[in-house]
Design a protein around this motif. Structure first.
Motif, PDB file in Angstrom:
ATOM      1  N   PRO A 148       0.839  -1.203   0.000  1.00  9.18           N
ATOM      2  CA  PRO A 148       0.000   0.000   0.000  1.00  9.18           C
ATOM      3  C   PRO A 148       0.874   1.253   0.000  1.00  9.18           C
ATOM      4  O   PRO A 148       1.947   1.270   0.615  1.00  9.18           O
ATOM      5  CB  PRO A 148      -0.796  -0.116   1.298  1.00  9.18           C
ATOM      6  N   PRO A 149       0.448   2.327  -0.679  1.00  9.36           N
ATOM      7  CA  PRO A 149       1.247   3.555  -0.678  1.00  9.36           C
ATOM      8  C   PRO A 149       1.335   4.216   0.693  1.00  9.36           C
ATOM      9  O   PRO A 149       2.284   4.942   0.968  1.00  9.36           O
ATOM     10  CB  PRO A 149       0.526   4.447  -1.688  1.00  9.36           C
ATOM     11  N   LEU A 150       0.350   3.956   1.564  1.00  8.09           N
ATOM     12  CA  LEU A 150       0.344   4.570   2.892  1.00  8.09           C
ATOM     13  C   LEU A 150      -0.191   3.554   3.887  1.00  8.09           C
ATOM     14  O   LEU A 150      -1.178   2.869   3.617  1.00  8.09           O
ATOM     15  CB  LEU A 150      -0.524   5.824   2.898  1.00  8.09           C
ATOM     16  N   ALA A 151       0.488   3.433   5.034  1.00  7.33           N
ATOM     17  CA  ALA A 151       0.038   2.479   6.047  1.00  7.33           C
ATOM     18  C   ALA A 151       0.518   2.927   7.422  1.00  7.33           C
ATOM     19  O   ALA A 151       1.551   3.587   7.559  1.00  7.33           O
ATOM     20  CB  ALA A 151       0.567   1.075   5.739  1.00  7.33           C
ATOM     21  N   ILE A 152      -0.251   2.558   8.443  1.00  7.78           N
ATOM     22  CA  ILE A 152       0.134   2.741   9.844  1.00  7.78           C
ATOM     23  C   ILE A 152       0.345   1.354  10.432  1.00  7.78           C
ATOM     24  O   ILE A 152      -0.525   0.485  10.327  1.00  7.78           O
ATOM     25  CB  ILE A 152      -0.937   3.532  10.617  1.00  7.78           C
ATOM     26  N   LEU A 153       1.519   1.143  11.043  1.00  6.23           N
ATOM     27  CA  LEU A 153       1.929  -0.177  11.483  1.00  6.23           C
ATOM     28  C   LEU A 153       2.434  -0.146  12.917  1.00  6.23           C
ATOM     29  O   LEU A 153       2.718   0.924  13.471  1.00  6.23           O
ATOM     30  CB  LEU A 153       3.074  -0.726  10.607  1.00  6.23           C
ATOM     31  N   THR A 154       2.625  -1.349  13.464  1.00  9.52           N
ATOM     32  CA  THR A 154       3.454  -1.530  14.646  1.00  9.52           C
ATOM     33  C   THR A 154       4.530  -2.546  14.315  1.00  9.52           C
ATOM     34  O   THR A 154       4.298  -3.504  13.562  1.00  9.52           O
ATOM     35  CB  THR A 154       2.646  -2.004  15.867  1.00  9.52           C
ATOM     36  N   LYS A 155       5.728  -2.336  14.870  1.00  9.17           N
ATOM     37  CA  LYS A 155       6.861  -3.241  14.634  1.00  9.17           C
ATOM     38  C   LYS A 155       7.878  -3.041  15.747  1.00  9.17           C
ATOM     39  O   LYS A 155       8.276  -1.918  16.037  1.00  9.17           O
ATOM     40  CB  LYS A 155       7.496  -2.970  13.268  1.00  9.17           C
ATOM     41  N   LYS A 156       8.276  -4.153  16.372  1.00  7.60           N
ATOM     42  CA  LYS A 156       9.318  -4.134  17.397  1.00  7.60           C
ATOM     43  C   LYS A 156       9.017  -3.100  18.490  1.00  7.60           C
ATOM     44  O   LYS A 156       9.886  -2.344  18.912  1.00  7.60           O
ATOM     45  CB  LYS A 156      10.683  -3.871  16.775  1.00  7.60           C
ATOM     46  N   GLY A 157       7.747  -3.081  18.919  1.00  7.84           N
ATOM     47  CA  GLY A 157       7.372  -2.196  20.003  1.00  7.84           C
ATOM     48  C   GLY A 157       7.182  -0.749  19.616  1.00  7.84           C
ATOM     49  O   GLY A 157       6.976   0.096  20.489  1.00  7.84           O
ATOM     50  N   GLN A 158       7.217  -0.435  18.320  1.00  7.07           N
ATOM     51  CA  GLN A 158       7.132   0.945  17.853  1.00  7.07           C
ATOM     52  C   GLN A 158       5.917   1.144  16.953  1.00  7.07           C
ATOM     53  O   GLN A 158       5.493   0.241  16.236  1.00  7.07           O
ATOM     54  CB  GLN A 158       8.387   1.299  17.026  1.00  7.07           C
ATOM     55  N   TRP A 159       5.355   2.366  17.016  1.00 14.53           N
ATOM     56  CA  TRP A 159       4.446   2.800  15.959  1.00 14.53           C
ATOM     57  C   TRP A 159       5.283   3.194  14.742  1.00 14.53           C
ATOM     58  O   TRP A 159       6.375   3.753  14.884  1.00 14.53           O
ATOM     59  CB  TRP A 159       3.631   4.008  16.394  1.00 14.53           C
ATOM     60  N   GLN A 160       4.774   2.922  13.542  1.00 13.71           N
ATOM     61  CA  GLN A 160       5.418   3.349  12.311  1.00 13.71           C
ATOM     62  C   GLN A 160       4.362   3.868  11.346  1.00 13.71           C
ATOM     63  O   GLN A 160       3.219   3.408  11.351  1.00 13.71           O
ATOM     64  CB  GLN A 160       6.169   2.202  11.616  1.00 13.71           C
ATOM     65  N   VAL A 161       4.771   4.824  10.501  1.00  7.05           N
ATOM     66  CA  VAL A 161       3.974   5.191   9.341  1.00  7.05           C
ATOM     67  C   VAL A 161       4.858   4.950   8.127  1.00  7.05           C
ATOM     68  O   VAL A 161       6.037   5.331   8.119  1.00  7.05           O
ATOM     69  CB  VAL A 161       3.481   6.655   9.419  1.00  7.05           C
ATOM     70  N   GLU A 162       4.317   4.262   7.129  1.00  6.44           N
ATOM     71  CA  GLU A 162       5.074   3.960   5.912  1.00  6.44           C
ATOM     72  C   GLU A 162       4.407   4.634   4.731  1.00  6.44           C
ATOM     73  O   GLU A 162       3.206   4.459   4.498  1.00  6.44           O
ATOM     74  CB  GLU A 162       5.170   2.455   5.681  1.00  6.44           C
ATOM     75  N   PHE A 163       5.188   5.420   3.989  1.00 13.29           N
ATOM     76  CA  PHE A 163       4.667   6.155   2.831  1.00 13.29           C
ATOM     77  C   PHE A 163       5.573   5.896   1.636  1.00 13.29           C
ATOM     78  O   PHE A 163       6.779   6.140   1.693  1.00 13.29           O
ATOM     79  CB  PHE A 163       4.595   7.650   3.137  1.00 13.29           C
ATOM     80  N   LEU A 164       4.989   5.349   0.566  1.00 12.75           N
ATOM     81  CA  LEU A 164       5.711   5.027  -0.664  1.00 12.75           C
ATOM     82  C   LEU A 164       6.985   4.237  -0.372  1.00 12.75           C
ATOM     83  O   LEU A 164       8.067   4.501  -0.908  1.00 12.75           O
ATOM     84  CB  LEU A 164       6.028   6.296  -1.451  1.00 12.75           C
ATOM     85  N   GLY A 165       6.848   3.228   0.492  1.00 11.78           N
ATOM     86  CA  GLY A 165       7.937   2.306   0.748  1.00 11.78           C
ATOM     87  C   GLY A 165       8.948   2.748   1.785  1.00 11.78           C
ATOM     88  O   GLY A 165       9.877   2.005   2.099  1.00 11.78           O
ATOM     89  N   VAL A 166       8.793   3.962   2.337  1.00 11.84           N
ATOM     90  CA  VAL A 166       9.734   4.472   3.336  1.00 11.84           C
ATOM     91  C   VAL A 166       9.037   4.496   4.700  1.00 11.84           C
ATOM     92  O   VAL A 166       8.019   5.162   4.867  1.00 11.84           O
ATOM     93  CB  VAL A 166      10.244   5.876   2.976  1.00 11.84           C
ATOM     94  N   ALA A 167       9.591   3.751   5.662  1.00  6.46           N
ATOM     95  CA  ALA A 167       8.995   3.655   6.993  1.00  6.46           C
ATOM     96  C   ALA A 167       9.625   4.678   7.931  1.00  6.46           C
ATOM     97  O   ALA A 167      10.831   4.928   7.886  1.00  6.46           O
ATOM     98  CB  ALA A 167       9.168   2.256   7.556  1.00  6.46           C
ATOM     99  N   LYS A 168       8.794   5.271   8.785  1.00  5.58           N
ATOM    100  CA  LYS A 168       9.259   6.250   9.770  1.00  5.58           C
ATOM    101  C   LYS A 168       8.806   5.804  11.151  1.00  5.58           C
ATOM    102  O   LYS A 168       7.618   5.604  11.390  1.00  5.58           O
ATOM    103  CB  LYS A 168       8.687   7.635   9.447  1.00  5.58           C
ATOM    104  N   ASP A 169       9.759   5.617  12.079  1.00  2.00           N
ATOM    105  CA  ASP A 169       9.421   5.260  13.450  1.00  2.00           C
ATOM    106  C   ASP A 169       8.811   6.462  14.173  1.00  2.00           C
ATOM    107  O   ASP A 169       9.322   7.579  14.076  1.00  2.00           O
ATOM    108  CB  ASP A 169      10.670   4.802  14.204  1.00  2.00           C
TER     109      ASP A 169
END
Length: 560
Positions: A148-169
């Protein structure tokens, strides 16, 4: 005015009306003129879980996938609970417990989304990520597919937002608390888009430009839990076998909405302050896009993480569909080395027995062969042994990795042919200098002498840091310079070359010493891929004779 869960005439662009909605008055602080759906689980017509509420699609095959609960709640008396277990059956090609909009959003839609997510105390640390809200590309063959071009995730105890393949903690998540999210997107494949994401009232992502890559319709919204590492045959590590979340206060708005209209927080809330946008510079001609004329790249070396001896990686680039590379196991990867950094735009992959089975795989790119970034993820059609294309946003890369995850027959990756679509960078052109200036000049040796094509004239400027500035008039792809020094056959000169788009902020492109053996122009090749720039600054530091910079000719090399 009362907030109510309802359909408006505009709702047809996002949802399919399927039932009469019972209205329950609730208080809101903003005029919801642009709000096209409120889903806060307070109305009987929406409390249908595990069946999907009107206008949404259920994606989860287990009975516990979704339900209505009385606590915890963000507001009111009800919330939605999503539960996913590793043992759940696959649904829509993955392990998921989600609700989804239909794929019927109009092109170039502007949308506001507000919602709140609660992670319970049982939400344990996991190395494996999960998507809790995503905006998915349209599903037909003329769409981009993949991640997906935009997603809100959790990973390794962190919130992340991923936009166009680039994830930001976004920092560690806290269980037992509601996290409020507001998302504003102007969907476009052009340059006029915008994505803004707020978490608990703080702006965490603010980016202009393209917001998705391809498709005749804007991406559609899905929410719940999607955990692809649990897909059958994945074999990827995970620290848990269960995920549960709570979802509440969902509001969707169109271009008439505002932050306050969709904010899941109760009471009067002003939109968080944002940094004023920078003053728009005068329009300039953008540099050419090298991928407009992309072709298959020549792969210099093919290697693999694992190989069957009779089917080595070299078979995947021999131009023969009757041979193949085969490697066993989820994560088996084929590596393609182009030898030089190029503008990479996609891949073409043909699978052994590709007309009888699909293959799930991911394409990654890398500049150095060490750090890889995901470029595309998806599934082959299962309908052809011919090469199928995986297109993605153009990026600089030398290395491409194709990682296999699974197919319905076995755990073998078998690729008959793999190609990279790219545009090699050339450096054969000379940029036309429109203006030349200097930080200091000897009156009889002005800066114009350095661009007059005459090696018997020169620019001379005295002092450590004396600089010559060349202005090309418009941004171009810069790959180097050529500089000839006065008496360059009798002394060396230490100097640095910088580039800039605006003539104010400069980045170092090259630093070194002339040979001291010639008066002819010598090449300074910028390392890596060409960079966009309009201004080139050549800064002198020293020579063994005096503190005078004396350049007879200076030219800028631009990329083909």
């Amino acid at each position: 005015m009362p907030r109510r869960s309802r359909w408006t005439a505009a709702t047809a662009a996002l949802f399919v009306a399927a039932a009469t909605v019972v209205v329950t008055p609730m208080v809101v602080t903003a005029d919801p003129g642009g709000v096209i759906r409120v889903l806060d689980w307070e109305n009987a017509a929406d409390r249908t879980l595990p069946a999907a509420p009107p206008g949404l699609i259920r994606q989860g095959s287990a009975g516990h996938s979704s339900s209505i609960v009385s606590g915890p709640v963000r507001s009111g008396s009800s919330a939605a609970k999503f539960e996913l277990r590793k043992s759940d059956p696959m649904a829509n090609n993955g392990k998921r417990a989600e609700l989804s909009q239909p794929d019927n959003n109009p092109a170039s839609a502007e949308r506001w989304y507000g919602f709140s997510i609660n992670l319970p105390a049982s939400y344990a640390y996991d190395v494996s990520p999960e998507i809790l809200s995503q905006w998915h590309d349209c599903d037909t063959s003329d769409c981009d597919g993949g991640s997906p071009p935009l997603a809100i995730l959790t990973k390794k105890g962190q919130w992340q937002v991923e936009f166009l393949g680039v994830a930001k903690d976004l920092g560690a998540y806290r269980t037992g608390e509601w996290a409020d999210w507001v998302v504003h997107v102007k969907w476009t494949t052009g340059s006029g888009g915008l994505v803004q994401v707020w978490k608990n009232g703080v702006l965490v992502l603010d980016q202009a430009g393209k917001t998705f890559t391809k498709g005749p319709r804007s991406p559609y919204f899905k929410f719940g839990i999607y955990k692809w590492d649990w897909n059958n045959g994945s074999g990827k590590p995970s620290n848990t076998t269960e995920r549960t979340i709570y979802y509440d206060s969902l509001r969707l708005g169109n271009e008439k909405a505002s932050y306050a209209d969709v904010d899941p927080a109760a009471g009067p809330v002003e939109p968080p302050p944002t940094t004023p946008p920078p003053t728009t510079p005068p329009p300039t001609t953008p540099p050419p896009n090298p991928c407009d004329t992309a072709t298959k790249a020549t792969v210099k070396i093919a290697s693999a993480s694992t190989s069957e001896p009779v089917n080595p990686p070299a078979n995947a680039i021999d131009g023969n569909n009757a041979t193949r590379w085969s490697g066993q196991g989820s994560g088996a990867s084929l590596f393609l080395d182009l030898g030089t950094i190029q503008r990479v735009c996609g891949t073409q992959v043909a699978w052994h027995l590709g007309d009888t089975r699909w293959n799930d795989f991911t394409v990654y790119t890398s500049v150095d062969g060490l750090t890889y970034i995901k470029a595309w993820e998806g599934r082959s059609s299962g309908a052809t042994t011919g090469a199928e294309s995986q297109k993605f946003t153009a990026r600089d890369a030398r290395h491409v990795k194709i990682s296999f995850w699974g197919n319905p027959a076995n755990d073998w990756a078998s690729i008959t042919e793999a190609a990279v679509v790219s545009k090699p960078y050339g450096c054969a052109l000379t940029g036309a200098v429109k203006a030349v200036s200097a930080s200091t000049s000897e009156p009889v040796n002005p800066p114009a002498n350095a661009v007059d094509g005459n090696l018997t004239t020169r620019w001379s400027g005295q002092g450590y840091g004396a600089s010559l500035v060349l202005d090309l008039g418009t941004p171009q792809l810069l790959c180097g310079t050529k500089v000839a020094w006065h008496q360059g056959n009798t002394r060396w000169n230490d100097f640095t070359v910088y580039t800039s788009l605006d003539g104010t902020s400069y980045l170092k492109a090259w630093e070194g010493r002339s040979s001291g053996t010639t008066t002819a122009p010598e090449v300074q090749a910028f390392p890596g891929a060409p960079r966009s720039g309009r201004f080139v600054k050549i800064t002198f530091w020293t020579n063994p004779l005096n503190n005078w910079a004396s350049i007879t000719e200076a030219t800028v090399r631009t990329s083909t």
